[in-house]
Write a protein that holds these residues in place. Structure first.
Motif, mmCIF file in Angstrom:
data_model
loop_
_atom_site.group_PDB
_atom_site.id
_atom_site.type_symbol
_atom_site.label_atom_id
_atom_site.label_comp_id
_atom_site.label_asym_id
_atom_site.label_seq_id
_atom_site.Cartn_x
_atom_site.Cartn_y
_atom_site.Cartn_z
ATOM 1 N N LEU A 32 24.654 43.583 -68.087
ATOM 2 C CA LEU A 32 24.628 43.563 -66.622
ATOM 3 C C LEU A 32 26.080 43.616 -66.160
ATOM 4 C CD1 LEU A 32 22.108 40.625 -66.378
ATOM 5 C CD2 LEU A 32 21.669 42.934 -65.516
ATOM 6 N N SER A 33 26.315 44.025 -64.936
ATOM 7 C CA SER A 33 27.726 44.063 -64.516
ATOM 8 C C SER A 33 28.246 42.626 -64.366
ATOM 9 C CB SER A 33 27.880 44.869 -63.235
ATOM 10 O OG SER A 33 27.049 44.381 -62.269
ATOM 11 N N PRO A 34 29.586 42.453 -64.409
ATOM 12 C CA PRO A 34 30.140 41.088 -64.396
ATOM 13 C C PRO A 34 29.831 40.341 -63.106
ATOM 14 C CG PRO A 34 31.836 42.737 -64.847
ATOM 15 C CD PRO A 34 30.620 43.482 -64.439
ATOM 16 N N GLY A 35 29.977 39.026 -63.184
ATOM 17 C CA GLY A 35 29.750 38.175 -62.009
ATOM 18 C C GLY A 35 29.955 36.739 -62.418
ATOM 19 N N PRO A 36 29.940 35.817 -61.454
ATOM 20 C CA PRO A 36 30.095 34.410 -61.820
ATOM 21 C C PRO A 36 28.967 33.973 -62.754
ATOM 22 C CG PRO A 36 29.775 34.700 -59.442
ATOM 23 C CD PRO A 36 29.742 36.046 -60.028
ATOM 24 N N LYS A 37 29.301 33.054 -63.677
ATOM 25 C CA LYS A 37 28.319 32.644 -64.686
ATOM 26 C C LYS A 37 27.144 31.909 -64.012
ATOM 27 C CE LYS A 37 28.760 30.377 -69.233
ATOM 28 N NZ LYS A 37 27.427 30.367 -69.525
ATOM 29 N N PRO A 38 25.914 32.352 -64.295
ATOM 30 C CA PRO A 38 24.777 31.681 -63.647
ATOM 31 C C PRO A 38 24.342 30.411 -64.388
ATOM 32 C CG PRO A 38 24.031 33.565 -64.936
ATOM 33 C CD PRO A 38 25.518 33.503 -65.113
ATOM 34 N N TYR A 39 23.764 29.438 -63.670
ATOM 35 C CA TYR A 39 23.136 28.256 -64.283
ATOM 36 C C TYR A 39 21.685 28.595 -64.596
ATOM 37 C CZ TYR A 39 27.109 25.476 -62.704
ATOM 38 O OH TYR A 39 28.355 24.976 -62.517
ATOM 39 N N LYS A 61 36.223 40.324 -56.167
ATOM 40 C CA LYS A 61 36.505 41.654 -56.710
ATOM 41 C C LYS A 61 37.656 41.578 -57.708
ATOM 42 C CE LYS A 61 38.401 46.044 -55.099
ATOM 43 N NZ LYS A 61 37.681 47.236 -55.529
ATOM 44 N N LYS A 62 38.660 40.718 -57.395
ATOM 45 C CA LYS A 62 39.820 40.607 -58.300
ATOM 46 C C LYS A 62 39.375 40.091 -59.665
ATOM 47 C CE LYS A 62 43.273 39.917 -54.737
ATOM 48 N NZ LYS A 62 42.823 39.120 -53.604
ATOM 49 N N LEU A 63 38.365 39.212 -59.690
ATOM 50 C CA LEU A 63 37.902 38.629 -60.955
ATOM 51 C C LEU A 63 36.876 39.504 -61.662
ATOM 52 C CD1 LEU A 63 37.177 34.952 -59.824
ATOM 53 C CD2 LEU A 63 38.994 35.708 -61.346
ATOM 54 N N HIS A 64 35.948 40.067 -60.867
ATOM 55 C CA HIS A 64 34.788 40.717 -61.489
ATOM 56 C C HIS A 64 34.715 42.224 -61.264
ATOM 57 C CE1 HIS A 64 33.399 36.652 -62.112
ATOM 58 N NE2 HIS A 64 33.420 36.411 -60.828
ATOM 59 N N GLY A 65 35.487 42.762 -60.349
ATOM 60 C CA GLY A 65 35.484 44.215 -60.149
ATOM 61 C C GLY A 65 34.635 44.660 -58.972
ATOM 62 N N ASP A 66 34.296 45.972 -58.998
ATOM 63 C CA ASP A 66 33.624 46.596 -57.845
ATOM 64 C C ASP A 66 32.135 46.296 -57.769
ATOM 65 O OD1 ASP A 66 35.866 47.731 -56.873
ATOM 66 O OD2 ASP A 66 35.584 49.649 -57.903
ATOM 67 N N MET A 67 31.549 45.921 -58.922
ATOM 68 C CA MET A 67 30.105 45.629 -58.926
ATOM 69 C C MET A 67 29.930 44.205 -59.425
ATOM 70 S SD MET A 67 28.735 49.184 -60.578
ATOM 71 C CE MET A 67 27.284 48.489 -61.310
ATOM 72 N N ILE A 68 29.394 43.338 -58.589
ATOM 73 C CA ILE A 68 29.263 41.926 -58.966
ATOM 74 C C ILE A 68 27.781 41.566 -59.010
ATOM 75 C CG2 ILE A 68 29.870 39.559 -58.333
ATOM 76 C CD1 ILE A 68 32.225 40.788 -56.738
ATOM 77 N N TYR A 69 27.347 41.112 -60.175
ATOM 78 C CA TYR A 69 25.926 40.809 -60.350
ATOM 79 C C TYR A 69 25.689 39.313 -60.190
ATOM 80 C CZ TYR A 69 21.248 40.929 -62.308
ATOM 81 O OH TYR A 69 19.891 40.808 -62.495
ATOM 82 N N ASP A 372 17.930 51.195 -63.186
ATOM 83 C CA ASP A 372 18.924 52.275 -63.246
ATOM 84 C C ASP A 372 20.093 51.835 -64.129
ATOM 85 O OD1 ASP A 372 19.950 54.755 -62.622
ATOM 86 O OD2 ASP A 372 20.930 54.096 -60.775
ATOM 87 N N VAL A 373 20.895 52.818 -64.533
ATOM 88 C CA VAL A 373 22.098 52.525 -65.318
ATOM 89 C C VAL A 373 23.272 53.170 -64.603
ATOM 90 C CG1 VAL A 373 23.264 52.939 -67.522
ATOM 91 C CG2 VAL A 373 20.807 52.502 -67.490
ATOM 92 N N TYR A 374 24.372 52.430 -64.462
ATOM 93 C CA TYR A 374 25.559 53.014 -63.820
ATOM 94 C C TYR A 374 26.800 52.499 -64.529
ATOM 95 C CZ TYR A 374 28.988 54.303 -60.255
ATOM 96 O OH TYR A 374 30.060 54.839 -59.608
ATOM 97 N N ASN A 375 27.677 53.427 -64.935
ATOM 98 C CA ASN A 375 28.923 53.080 -65.629
ATOM 99 C C ASN A 375 28.683 52.160 -66.831
ATOM 100 O OD1 ASN A 375 30.740 54.544 -64.290
ATOM 101 N ND2 ASN A 375 31.605 52.861 -63.066
ATOM 102 N N GLY A 376 27.559 52.359 -67.531
ATOM 103 C CA GLY A 376 27.268 51.559 -68.728
ATOM 104 C C GLY A 376 26.619 50.215 -68.422
ATOM 105 N N TYR A 377 26.397 49.908 -67.156
ATOM 106 C CA TYR A 377 25.744 48.640 -66.809
ATOM 107 C C TYR A 377 24.287 48.897 -66.434
ATOM 108 C CZ TYR A 377 30.459 46.749 -66.412
ATOM 109 O OH TYR A 377 31.730 46.350 -66.672
ATOM 110 N N ARG A 378 23.426 47.971 -66.825
ATOM 111 C CA ARG A 378 22.033 48.127 -66.400
ATOM 112 C C ARG A 378 21.834 47.416 -65.053
ATOM 113 N NH1 ARG A 378 18.648 43.393 -68.041
ATOM 114 N NH2 ARG A 378 20.025 42.308 -69.471
#
Ligand code: HEM
Length: 511
Positions: A32-39, A61-69, A372-378
């Motif tokens: 999955l694309s990056p994002g804050p760690k879920p509980y 965005k600075k930590l996780h980029g353009d796509m944050i899951y 869908d898949v985008y830039n290697g992320y599901r």
């Protein structure tokens, strides 16, 4: 022969089934694309910003980029922080990225799903077709006369009572949209149709709050009868549903009666009624038209208040705009739409208001209807896509390193912004403030001309300046906006005064 056919069908089915399973397997293994760690269970519930989410997502965005899951209680969200990715999803892949979230309480129980902004599939396409027929950039030219007329009225209101400029912008937006939709001229005070509609919009603010209504999380509850203890939400929904029904039916029935009597003023409703093919279209026309009022009445006034804020802070911009108006239009008449193509600085100023203060900073969430898949992320099915319009509009790669500054010049000259990646919509309006793709704002060609004609008329006849403090020095308002779906400048004070005695005469004569 039959045996061969059966074998062929069997083999094909097997190959397809294996292909499908393999794809599923590969899909499941993609990250999955990056994002804050879920509980566990609650996911990122504690991370979710309570206010100004567009700013928090920009910092992330600075930590996780353009796509944050993110996930919250099993619901999946993808925040999009870049124009290129947003355009890929909402324009190139719009067939699967244009769904809407299910709102059980506000949508299904309170009847807001009459509105095209809530609809999906065929009924959405039909409502948009109706809206397009009357509100496209070409069709709306028929209504420029009434927009000019309303711009003149607001000048008189500003002259008589300048401190109430926010209220005047609301009156103007209501009058313009009611005339376009229903050919209905709004009364100056306590208009019954406006009161009915505003009641609905106020209730919607509460009805649509995410997480407020248990039935949104447990849709089965919607079948509980109202008399059951604890089903107070059903009784509340009934009150609000009746108000929504009234808002859709009242003005529509008025126009229908006038069309039958042959005395209806030309409007979106009258035109659609006159061209309808069969009786069943009536309900769809009523829903399509009724939903546009809600889209219009709070958005355009927010943009107009941002214009006043920018003019109070950036006096040099105001001076240049007035200089252009004086040179092109002159000081002995008011600007008209016919002047628009000769007013590049005013046009750039309108674009800069859209960009600098996007009215819906996070857009309206879209739902992905198929994985869908985008830039290697599901991206799993039913992920809610949140477009960070605010961040995209301030991207330094698109708008330059001074993207926080209000500077219309960025839209002038040989290399006007947006730079690099653009879309048809960003080119037309300078930014992504109206969204894009299949769900791009249906009222963009109503809002943008309203802004042009009001801004140019106000600047031609009025000066906007900071108020003077106790020591006589100008007090600059703070650049602060409200949080929420529609973002307005927080209340601020400024002075709006006529530029000359001639300007006062022009205003009085025009009204
Ligand atoms: C400055 C003024 C306005 C701004 C910035 C604005 C912005 C937007 C945005 C960002 C969306 C979401 C698009 C998406 O889902 O991708 C939207 C949707 C919508 N807007 Fe506007 N809007 C404005 C004025 C208006 C007006 C005047 C109307 C009505 C005449 C209107 C009617 C709608 C409707 C019906 C939708 C839902 C479209 C759909 O779901 O297919 N808006 N608007």
């Amino acid at each position: 022969m039959i045996l061969n056919m059966l074998m062929l069908i069997g083999t094909t089915t097997c190959v397809l089934a294996v292909g499908f399973l393999l794809r599923k397997l590969v899909f499941k293994r993609l990250p999955l694309s990056p994002g804050p760690k879920p509980y566990p269970i609650i996911g990122n519930m504690l991370d979710m910003p309570k206010e100004y989410a567009w700013m928090a997502f920009s910092r992330w965005k600075k930590l996780h980029g353009d796509m944050i899951y993110l996930t919250v209680l099993g619901r999946k969200f993808l925040v999009v922080n870049s124009l290129e990715t947003a355009a890929y999803f909402l324009e190139r892949r719009s067939s699967i990225y244009s769904g809407r979230m299910r709102f059980v309480f506000s949508g299904e129980l309170c009847a807001h799903n009459r509105s095209l902004a809530f609809k999906d599939g065929t009924s959405h396409r039909q409502a948009r077709k109706f809206a397009h027929r009357s509100l496209s950039s070409t069709a709306i030219k028929q209504r420029h006369g009434l927009q000019e007329d309303e711009a003149h009225k607001i000048l008189r209101r500003l002259l008589d009572d300048p401190t109430e400029f926010v209220r005047h912008f609301h009156t103007t937006a209501q009058s313009i949209i009611m005339r376009i939709l229903y050919g209905y001229e709004v009364g100056e005070h306590d208009d019954p149709l406006i009161q009915a509609a505003n009641k609905v919009l106020a209730a919607f603010e509460v009805a649509a709050v995410p997480g407020r209504w248990l039935v949104d999380a447990v849709p089965m509850l919607k079948h509980i009868p109202a008399w059951v203890p604890g089903a107070g939400f059903q009784r509340q929904a009934k009150i609000w549903r009746d108000q929504v029904e009234e808002m859709f039916h009242l003005p529509f029935n008025l126009v229908k009666k006038r069309v039958a009597e042959g005395n209806a003023l030309s409007s979106m409703t009258s035109q659609l009624l006159e061209s309808k093919k069969n009786q069943s279209d009536e309900e769809s026309i009523m829903n399509a038209v009724g939903s546009l009022y809600g889209g219009a009445v709070d958005t355009t006034p927010a943009a107009m208040s941002s214009f006043v804020l920018a003019m109070t802070l950036y006096l040099e911009v105001q001076r240049k705009a007035q200089e252009e108006l004086d040179r092109v239009v002159g000081r002995d008449r008011l600007p008209r739409f016919a002047d628009r193509s000769n007013l590049p600085y005013i046009n750039a100023l309108v674009k800069e208001v859209h960009r600098w203060a996007p009215v819906i900073p996070l857009g309206i969430p879209h739902r992905l209807i198929k994985e869908d898949v985008y830039n290697g992320y599901r991206i799993p099915k039913d992920t809610i896509i949140i477009l960070n319009i605010w961040r995209i509009n301030r991207d330094i790669h698109t708008y330059g390193s001074d993207s926080d500054t209000f500077r219309p010049e960025r839209f002038l000259g040989s290399d006007p912004a947006p730079r690099g990646f653009t879309t048809a919509n960003t080119q037309e309006f300078g930014s992504t403030s109206f969204g894009f793709g299949r769900r791009v704002c249906s009222g963009q060609h109503v809002a943008d001309p309203s802004m042009f004609i009001v801004f140019s008329n106000v600047l031609a006849t009025m000066d906007i300046s900071p108020r003077a403090g106790a020591n006589g020095k100008p007090v600059l308002p703070e650049i602060k906006f409200t949080t929420g779906v529609i973002s307005h400048p927080k209340p601020f004070q400024c002075c709006i005064t006529p530029r000359s005695a001639l300007a006062i005469d022009l205003i009085r004569d025009a009204d």
